[in-house]
Design an enzyme around this catalytic site. Structure first.
Site, PDB file in Angstrom:
ATOM      1  N   LEU A  50      66.645  19.892  48.024  1.00  0.00           N
ATOM      2  CA  LEU A  50      67.803  20.751  47.710  1.00  0.00           C
ATOM      3  C   LEU A  50      67.799  22.019  48.546  1.00  0.00           C
ATOM      4  CD1 LEU A  50      67.749  20.416  43.815  1.00  0.00           C
ATOM      5  CD2 LEU A  50      69.507  19.535  45.357  1.00  0.00           C
ATOM      6  N   GLY A  51      66.619  22.490  48.906  1.00  0.00           N
ATOM      7  CA  GLY A  51      66.572  23.712  49.703  1.00  0.00           C
ATOM      8  C   GLY A  51      65.145  24.207  49.882  1.00  0.00           C
ATOM      9  N   GLY A  53      62.744  27.846  50.166  1.00  0.00           N
ATOM     10  CA  GLY A  53      62.674  29.288  49.973  1.00  0.00           C
ATOM     11  C   GLY A  53      61.384  29.799  50.574  1.00  0.00           C
ATOM     12  N   SER A  54      61.136  31.107  50.447  1.00  0.00           N
ATOM     13  CA  SER A  54      59.928  31.669  51.051  1.00  0.00           C
ATOM     14  C   SER A  54      58.670  31.152  50.348  1.00  0.00           C
ATOM     15  CB  SER A  54      59.975  33.192  50.988  1.00  0.00           C
ATOM     16  OG  SER A  54      60.213  33.579  49.665  1.00  0.00           O
ATOM     17  N   GLY A  56      58.369  28.043  48.773  1.00  0.00           N
ATOM     18  CA  GLY A  56      58.195  26.588  48.724  1.00  0.00           C
ATOM     19  C   GLY A  56      59.507  25.842  48.871  1.00  0.00           C
ATOM     20  N   THR A  57      59.477  24.584  48.408  1.00  0.00           N
ATOM     21  CA  THR A  57      60.629  23.692  48.594  1.00  0.00           C
ATOM     22  C   THR A  57      61.147  23.259  47.225  1.00  0.00           C
ATOM     23  OG1 THR A  57      59.604  22.923  50.626  1.00  0.00           O
ATOM     24  CG2 THR A  57      61.318  21.520  49.717  1.00  0.00           C
ATOM     25  N   VAL A  58      62.455  23.048  47.137  1.00  0.00           N
ATOM     26  CA  VAL A  58      63.058  22.583  45.884  1.00  0.00           C
ATOM     27  C   VAL A  58      63.598  21.173  46.108  1.00  0.00           C
ATOM     28  CG1 VAL A  58      64.759  23.062  44.087  1.00  0.00           C
ATOM     29  CG2 VAL A  58      63.682  24.960  45.300  1.00  0.00           C
ATOM     30  N   LYS A  73      60.764  22.665  41.715  1.00  0.00           N
ATOM     31  CA  LYS A  73      60.434  23.734  42.666  1.00  0.00           C
ATOM     32  C   LYS A  73      58.928  23.724  42.893  1.00  0.00           C
ATOM     33  CE  LYS A  73      61.236  28.662  43.354  1.00  0.00           C
ATOM     34  NZ  LYS A  73      62.022  29.799  42.917  1.00  0.00           N
ATOM     35  N   ASP A 168      65.711  40.470  41.835  1.00  0.00           N
ATOM     36  CA  ASP A 168      66.020  39.714  43.052  1.00  0.00           C
ATOM     37  C   ASP A 168      67.383  39.027  42.909  1.00  0.00           C
ATOM     38  OD1 ASP A 168      65.549  38.891  45.618  1.00  0.00           O
ATOM     39  OD2 ASP A 168      64.156  37.283  45.095  1.00  0.00           O
TER      40      ASP A 168
HETATM   41  N1  ATP Z   1      67.700  24.499  39.858  1.00  0.00           N
HETATM   42  C1  ATP Z   1      68.264  24.209  41.037  1.00  0.00           C
HETATM   43  N2  ATP Z   1      69.264  23.292  41.121  1.00  0.00           N
HETATM   44  C2  ATP Z   1      69.857  23.013  42.309  1.00  0.00           C
HETATM   45  N3  ATP Z   1      69.515  23.598  43.485  1.00  0.00           N
HETATM   46  C3  ATP Z   1      68.525  24.514  43.466  1.00  0.00           C
HETATM   47  C4  ATP Z   1      67.842  24.859  42.257  1.00  0.00           C
HETATM   48  N4  ATP Z   1      66.910  25.810  42.549  1.00  0.00           N
HETATM   49  C5  ATP Z   1      67.009  26.035  43.865  1.00  0.00           C
HETATM   50  N5  ATP Z   1      67.966  25.267  44.435  1.00  0.00           N
HETATM   51  C6  ATP Z   1      68.343  25.228  45.867  1.00  0.00           C
HETATM   52  O1  ATP Z   1      67.172  25.404  46.622  1.00  0.00           O
HETATM   53  C7  ATP Z   1      67.291  26.556  47.469  1.00  0.00           C
HETATM   54  C8  ATP Z   1      65.928  27.214  47.610  1.00  0.00           C
HETATM   55  O2  ATP Z   1      65.588  27.817  46.378  1.00  0.00           O
HETATM   56  P1  ATP Z   1      64.374  28.826  46.226  1.00  0.00           P
HETATM   57  O3  ATP Z   1      64.464  29.432  44.865  1.00  0.00           O
HETATM   58  O4  ATP Z   1      63.098  28.150  46.594  1.00  0.00           O
HETATM   59  O5  ATP Z   1      64.575  29.857  47.385  1.00  0.00           O
HETATM   60  P2  ATP Z   1      65.661  30.994  47.683  1.00  0.00           P
HETATM   61  O6  ATP Z   1      66.008  31.719  46.419  1.00  0.00           O
HETATM   62  O7  ATP Z   1      66.808  30.361  48.450  1.00  0.00           O
HETATM   63  O8  ATP Z   1      64.877  31.928  48.666  1.00  0.00           O
HETATM   64  P3  ATP Z   1      63.585  32.845  48.361  1.00  0.00           P
HETATM   65  O9  ATP Z   1      62.803  32.204  47.259  1.00  0.00           O
HETATM   66  O10 ATP Z   1      62.902  32.838  49.656  1.00  0.00           O
HETATM   67  O11 ATP Z   1      64.119  34.158  47.971  1.00  0.00           O
HETATM   68  C9  ATP Z   1      68.360  27.431  46.795  1.00  0.00           C
HETATM   69  O12 ATP Z   1      69.008  28.258  47.730  1.00  0.00           O
HETATM   70  C10 ATP Z   1      69.290  26.380  46.210  1.00  0.00           C
HETATM   71  O13 ATP Z   1      70.218  25.943  47.186  1.00  0.00           O
END
Ligand code: ATP
Length: 329
Positions: A50-51, A53-54, A56-58, A73, A168
């Site tokens: 799904l995405g 972030g800093s 890890g991976t979701v 996550k 945040d």
């Molecule tokens: N519960 C969820 N359902 C659907 N998509 C999600 C969910 N959580 C995260 N995502 C997707 O995964 C991406 C990465 O999420 P993550 O929380 O790891 O990082 P971030 O908030 O984008 O960045 P950082 O953690 O670096 O501030 C999000 O931008 C979103 O698109």
């Protein structure tokens, strides 16, 4: 000015207290009252990414027995494992406290096979994040922005009432459900402060001023000496103001188009610049609402309670258009 700062330093005999120790919960963590608890990674089938972030991976995952969808996550602990573990424990601790339709829920906290990562089983949000929506659509109409503002303020009222400062708030941490409902996610930078202090904007912001994304940080988080410490809850309101302005102008609004919002540029703009500019096309209600969110002095900034009765959000509540193409500009 130099003398004033020197005197302030001489008086500053109080050192900030170290952060309270965060006990690492036992994993798998059981959410006793939740029928949707997931307690084994092997029960989940990975479907897609799904995405990233800093931290890890979701992944989008399916629970094998119930076929329910979740977002998994995976928080990876890099070389600075102790800090990352502490942060993950803090996030897990807050997730176990929150239970609201305004917040992305957690259905389990699981250890991976090695001890270098931790997995949070989260409610799956089919509409992705507000960041994804803005990337696809660039700008949102004011009616939808008002709906987003209302939902996030209601979520902040819930969190602040429990003594949780999010710290945040940004587009990628505002997730969207299949019907366009907006929920607050990601408590990696959050702090729990005394709930009694949460009624006003003056509660403390915690130990590390830099947690969270600096682009949405308030003046008092950049410079607590110059602007006064104590913007914990008010800092979430500032961040919401920046997010809403971004939805209107279609890009990060505090720097010029094409300019990188790095630390030095942001300090200069946020702490020493005038109030963020709002385009002429904004309605008077939206302009006034943004003015209350983006007041540089946190003591004068609008509180969540005040903003929830502001005419800009009082007249509209729907965010369905976030998942419906016909609503867009
Ligand atoms: N519960 C969820 N359902 C659907 N998509 C999600 C969910 N959580 C995260 N995502 C997707 O995964 C991406 C990465 O999420 P993550 O929380 O790891 O990082 P971030 O908030 O984008 O960045 P950082 O953690 O670096 O501030 C999000 O931008 C979103 O698109």
């Amino acid at each position: 000015m130099v003398m004033v700062r020197e005197r302030r330093h001489q008086q500053a005999l109080k050192l900030p207290l170290p952060p309270p120790p965060v006990a690492m919960p036992e994993f798998p963590y059981h959410f006793p009252d939740s029928p949707g608890t997931v307690d084994r990674l092997s029960d989940l089938e990975k479907l897609s990414v799904l995405g990233h972030g800093s931290s890890g991976t979701v992944y989008k995952v399916r629970h094998l027995r119930t076929s329910s969808l979740f977002a998994l996550k995976v928080l990876r602990f890099g070389p600075n494992a102790a800090d990352a573990r502490r942060q993950a424990a803090r996030e897990a601790d807050i997730l176990t406290r929150v239970d609201s339709p305004l917040v992305v829920l957690c259905h389990g906290v699981l250890e991976g096979s090695g001890d270098d990562h931790l997995c949070l089983v989260m409610e799956y949000m089919a509409g992705g994040s507000l960041h994804d929506v803005l990337r696809a659509r660039r700008r949102l109409p004011e009616g939808l922005i008002a709906g987003v503002a209302r939902r996030v303020l209601e979520g902040l009222r819930y969190l602040h009432g429990m003594g949780v400062v999010h710290r945040d708030i940004k587009p990628s941490n505002l997730l969207i459900g299949s019907h366009g409902e907006v929920k607050i996610a990601d408590f990696g930078a959050s702090r729990v402060v005394a709930a009694a202090a949460a009624v006003g904007p003056a509660a403390g912001g915690g130990d590390d001023a830099c947690a969270g994304t600096c682009a949405y940080m308030s003046p008092e988080r950049f410079d607590s000496e110059g602007f006064g410490d104590g913007g914990g809850f008010a800092g979430d309101v500032w961040a919401l103001g920046v997010v809403l302005l971004e939805c209107f102008v279609g890009r990060f609004p505090l720097v010029e188009a094409g300019e990188r919002p790095d630390w030095a540029t942001l300090i200069f703009v946020v702490c020493f610049g005038g109030p963020p500019a709002v385009p002429d096309a904004a309605s008077p209600e939206f302009r006034s609402f943004l003015g209350r969110c983006l007041e540089k002095d946190w003591r004068k900034r609008g509180t969540v309670g005040e903003l929830l009765s502001h005419p800009f959000v009082a007249k509209c509540c729907s965010t369905e258009g976030l998942v419906d193409d016909t609503f867009y500009i």
